[in-house]
Structures are given as C-alpha cells and as structure tokens.
Design an enzyme around this catalytic site. Structure first.
Site, PDB file in Angstrom:
ATOM      1  N   GLU A 284       0.826  -1.217   0.000  1.00 15.63           N
ATOM      2  CA  GLU A 284       0.000   0.000   0.000  1.00 15.63           C
ATOM      3  C   GLU A 284       0.854   1.258   0.000  1.00 15.63           C
ATOM      4  O   GLU A 284       0.407   2.311  -0.437  1.00 15.63           O
ATOM      5  CB  GLU A 284      -0.925   0.024   1.227  1.00 15.63           C
ATOM      6  N   HIS A 305       9.123 -26.559  -1.592  1.00 14.79           N
ATOM      7  CA  HIS A 305       8.552 -27.718  -2.268  1.00 14.79           C
ATOM      8  C   HIS A 305       7.330 -27.346  -3.115  1.00 14.79           C
ATOM      9  O   HIS A 305       6.589 -28.209  -3.561  1.00 14.79           O
ATOM     10  CB  HIS A 305       8.184 -28.787  -1.230  1.00 14.79           C
ATOM     11  N   LYS A 419     -14.193  -0.402  -3.444  1.00 14.34           N
ATOM     12  CA  LYS A 419     -15.214  -0.027  -2.446  1.00 14.34           C
ATOM     13  C   LYS A 419     -16.361   0.705  -3.135  1.00 14.34           C
ATOM     14  O   LYS A 419     -17.532   0.432  -2.871  1.00 14.34           O
ATOM     15  CB  LYS A 419     -14.610   0.902  -1.386  1.00 14.34           C
TER      16      LYS A 419
HETATM   17  O1  PA5 Z   1      -3.599   0.984   5.896  1.00 15.10           O
HETATM   18  C1  PA5 Z   1      -4.746   1.340   5.743  1.00 15.10           C
HETATM   19  O2  PA5 Z   1      -5.099   2.509   5.890  1.00 15.10           O
HETATM   20  C2  PA5 Z   1      -5.865   0.355   5.379  1.00 15.10           C
HETATM   21  O3  PA5 Z   1      -5.423  -0.905   5.072  1.00 15.10           O
HETATM   22  C3  PA5 Z   1      -6.805   0.247   6.563  1.00 15.10           C
HETATM   23  O4  PA5 Z   1      -6.107  -0.226   7.662  1.00 15.10           O
HETATM   24  C4  PA5 Z   1      -7.979  -0.690   6.261  1.00 15.10           C
HETATM   25  O5  PA5 Z   1      -8.591  -0.348   5.060  1.00 15.10           O
HETATM   26  C5  PA5 Z   1      -9.001  -0.623   7.379  1.00 15.10           C
HETATM   27  O6  PA5 Z   1      -9.452   0.686   7.541  1.00 15.10           O
HETATM   28  P1  PA5 Z   1     -10.208   1.154   8.837  1.00 15.10           P
HETATM   29  O7  PA5 Z   1      -9.306   0.991   9.993  1.00 15.10           O
HETATM   30  O8  PA5 Z   1     -10.550   2.589   8.592  1.00 15.10           O
HETATM   31  O9  PA5 Z   1     -11.439   0.296   8.963  1.00 15.10           O
END
Ligand code: PA5
Length: 444
Positions: A284, A305, A419
């Site tokens: 990310e 393996h 989303k």
């Molecule tokens: O790193 C990030 O921002 C995302 O992966 C969030 O952790 C994930 O989408 C969950 O979001 P939230 O904590 O707002 O539910």
C-alpha cells in the site's frame, strides 16, 4: 540487535549504489523526521515509541486485564492495518496454535477481515458457550467488512449478556472524534481507544490498534515498545549504520536494476502473519503511480517444495529478503535409529535448528546462483523486544523507500476503487448512477 546483511550483492548490482543513494536517503530521512515530505501528516509513527500516550497505554493494560478476568475469548474485528499487525505479533510470539493451547489467557479470534459467511459463522458457533468480549477496530469507523461483522457479534453479545451488561464487554478502537463507530461508541458508552490522526492503518500496530489484542494474550507490550524505541534511536541517526538505510537502499537499487518482486521469506511458520502485515505495509505504501516492487511472501522450507522451482528457474524477476529469527525455544534433537532404515542417521543427534540452518545456507547458495539476490534480516531471537525492533525497522525502511521512489508512502487512493463499485452494486444511497452503469457492464 537487528542486523541487515546482503550476500554476493556485487554480482547483481554494479557500482557503489550506497554512495550514490546516500544523498537521496538523507533527504528521505529529513522528510520522515520532520514530517515535511508527501503525506507528512501521517508520520506520527516515526516518534511514537517515545511519544506514545502513557495514560492510554495504562488503560490498554487495564482493559487487557479485565478481558483476561471476565472472558475466555476476545473477538477482534478489523481489516487491513486494523488487524494484520496484532495477528502477526500474536502468531509469532504466542504461536499460530495459540487458541488450541491450554492457557490462562483468552483465545483471540480475528473476524471482519473478509466477507465469508462460513468464516464468520464458524467463530459465532465457537463462542456459543464461551464468555467473550469484542474489540472492534476501525480508524475510519466506516469500513464495510468490520462494520458488517460487528453487527453479528454485537447481536450475539447482547443476546448473551443483555444490552446493558454487554456494554462493558465492547472496546472500540477508532478515530478520536470522527466516524460512525466513534459516534456509536459514545452513544452506547463503550470504552474507546484512539487511532491517532497522524498514524495510518498500516503503521498503527504499536498503537491501541495492535496493543490491546496483543496485551490480552499476555505478551509484554512494554518490551514490544522498548524494542521499537531502541530501533527508533538507531534510525534517528540517519546513516548506513542504520539497518533501515541499508535495506531501503539495496531493495531500491535492485528495483532500479529491473527486479520487480520482493519475496519476504522466513523459516518459521509462526512468522506467516508478520509477512502478511509486511505485504500490506509495502504494497500500500509503494504500489502507486505505476511504480513499486510487488511484495510477496514465502514460508520456507514448506514453499521450497511448491514455489522453489519457480524461484530457482522461473522468470528472473525477484529477489528475496530472508528474516532469520535466531534460535528456537526448543532444541529438539533427531533420534538415533539402530536400523537406519530411512538412512537418516547422518543427522541423528543434530538439532532441528542445525538442520534448518543448513537448509537455509543451501537455499541461499542455490537461489543466489539461480539469479535471485538475497538480503538477510537477522534478529537476536523471537522476543517481544526483538519483534518491536523488527516492526519499527520495516516501518522506517518503508517510509524511506517510498520517498526514494518519489511517491507518497502514506496514502492508498487505489483501495477506494473496489469499495465504490461494491457500494454501488449493494445499492448504497448516493451511488445510484454508478449502480446502473456497473450492472450494464456486468451484462456484457
Ligand atoms: O492501511 C490502511 O489505511 C488500510 O489498510 C486500513 O487499515 C484498512 O482499510 C481498514 O481501515 P479502517 O481501519 O478505517 O477500517
């Protein structure tokens, strides 16, 4: 102390890449330390091991004690950065079989990290005759997967204890003032913990997000924070003495030289969810604007393996970063067999660690000869302090790496695409036009 090594890197990278990258790293260092780079408003994690809120930390410890005393299970509801760190640490320090062990601390179930009815229903079944509490974690407070799961588990909790008594068994970790979860928690009177504004989900394991579930298992969260603080002190002195500089420089030089996949490898199955946490952290943070190494993971020797063939002889795309966690807690020696029917007496009396280390060395040589550069990250052992140091090391190197790549390491605009489609297809108010458009596309 954590060490970062490379193996025969000269045969893969020409020139003095460290010298060349030093000014760029110094600039990245300055951006991280001062919060002046892209996404600088999300660099609160940089000084967190020194600056964390001691009052909240004490509340986390008190809540963990209460959960230990009144619950046989804790349900942790969260997705992405809101669960992977806690799961990684618990698996690594307490074992992936933690829930199966006989112990005085509660089982921990992670839910709300997907949309599988079977996975969630199974945990609901397991809780039927068990006293439990819920830690619902969402920074935004609006993420669909945990919100849906929370409805189910809250209903189960309220059915078991009644609405009033259930209140003292719900712990919400979320934004300090915004979001549906915060509003709900305030209205219902649940205890809340804060995901600080300046810390994004994937950098939040050392906040209440990770600390509460981890503390419930009895892991020493003071030691975890101390390990991170020790690594933070090393990283503050920006230079190649810092293992995060060495790691960021080498992986960036390999990326520039045409490698596109980084495989995080470990020889301990308990590390598997730490690799999942690492994949989110790097995926990310770097994967944007058409750039970035693809972070993948392998568990050795099991995957030697299965994936071993490709790694040795497939398309030459990848390098490996191997995490070595020091010696195991148990020193198991291979039994001697007088008949030696299986021809294994050549390792009789040797420890499993010894055999693993030889497999590790053999793999290092084979993969390097097969054209897969190897980086090695070594910790002294597998204690809470070692893991705290390792977490901070990866986070810091990730921040540096993002700036070397000239991206904002702290946003994740690409996560929104699915989303929006899902909301539209589910008929969420406000997405009507998109719904018709997407449904028409799905017909083609
Ligand atoms: O790193 C990030 O921002 C995302 O992966 C969030 O952790 C994930 O989408 C969950 O979001 P939230 O904590 O707002 O539910």
């Amino acid at each position: 102390m954590l060490e970062m090594q490379t193996f025969q890197m000269d045969s893969f990278l020409s020139g003095d890449y460290k010298k060349e990258l030093a000014p760029h790293l110094a600039e990245a260092q300055q951006k991280l330390q001062s919060g002046s780079g892209a996404g600088g408003e999300f660099t609160g994690w940089v000084h967190l091991p020194r600056n964390y809120d001691r009052d909240e930390f004490a509340r986390i410890q008190a809540a963990a004690k209460k959960i230990q005393s009144d619950s046989q299970a804790l349900v942790v509801i969260g997705i992405g950065g809101s669960y992977l760190g806690a799961r990684g640490v618990i698996d690594c320090l307490c074992s992936p079989n933690y829930n199966l062990k006989s112990k005085s601390t509660p089982n921990v179930y992670f839910v709300g990290n997907g949309l599988s009815a079977d996975a969630m229903g199974e945990v609901l079944d397991l809780l039927e005759n068990v006293d439990f509490s819920i830690n619902v974690i969402s920074k935004s407070g609006t993420t669909t997967e945990p919100a849906v799961a929370f409805r189910f588990f809250r209903e189960a909790l309220e059915k078991k204890y009644g609405k009033e008594a259930a209140k003292s068994r719900i712990y919400a970790t979320t934004d300090k003032s915004r979001g549906a979860l915060k509003k709900l928690a305030d209205a219902e009177g649940w205890e809340t913990f804060v995901v600080p504004d300046e810390i994004g989900g994937r950098f939040s394991v050392l906040t209440a997000v990770g600390l509460l579930p981890i503390a419930v298992t009895g892991v020493d969260i003071n030691a975890l924070m101390q390990g991170a603080a020790d690594m933070m002190n090393i990283c503050e002195n920006g230079s190649f003495d810092c293992p995060a500089w060495q790691y960021a420089a080498t992986r960036y030089a390999l990326y520039r030289a045409g490698y596109s996949i980084e495989l995080l490898a470990c020889y301990d199955p308990a590390f598997r969810f730490m690799t999942e946490w690492w994949k989110q952290l790097y995926g990310e943070s770097e994967g944007k604007e058409g750039k970035g190494l693809f972070p993948a993971s392998v568990e050795f020797t099991a995957d030697l393996h299965s994936m071993g063939q490709y790694i040795q002889e497939g398309k030459r795309l990848m390098f490996e970063t191997v995490v070595r966690l020091g010696s195991s807690d148990r020193q198991l020696l291979v039994p001697h067999d007088a008949d030696d029917g299986d021809g294994l007496n050549f390792v009789a009396g040797k420890s499993m660690d010894f055999i693993r280390d030889k497999a590790m060395e053999g793999t290092l040589l084979a993969h390097t000869e097969g054209g897969v550069p190897n980086l090695i990250v070594k910790t002294d052992g597998k204690s809470a302090a070692d893991l705290g140091g390792l977490i901070y090391f990866f986070e810091y190197a990730c921040g540096l790496s993002g700036y070397l790549l000239e991206v904002n390491p702290f946003d994740q605009p690409g996560v929104e695409a699915y989303k929006k489609n899902m909301f539209a297809l589910l008929g969420k108010p406000g997405y009507e036009d998109r719904k018709a458009e997407l449904e028409a596309k799905l017909q083609k």
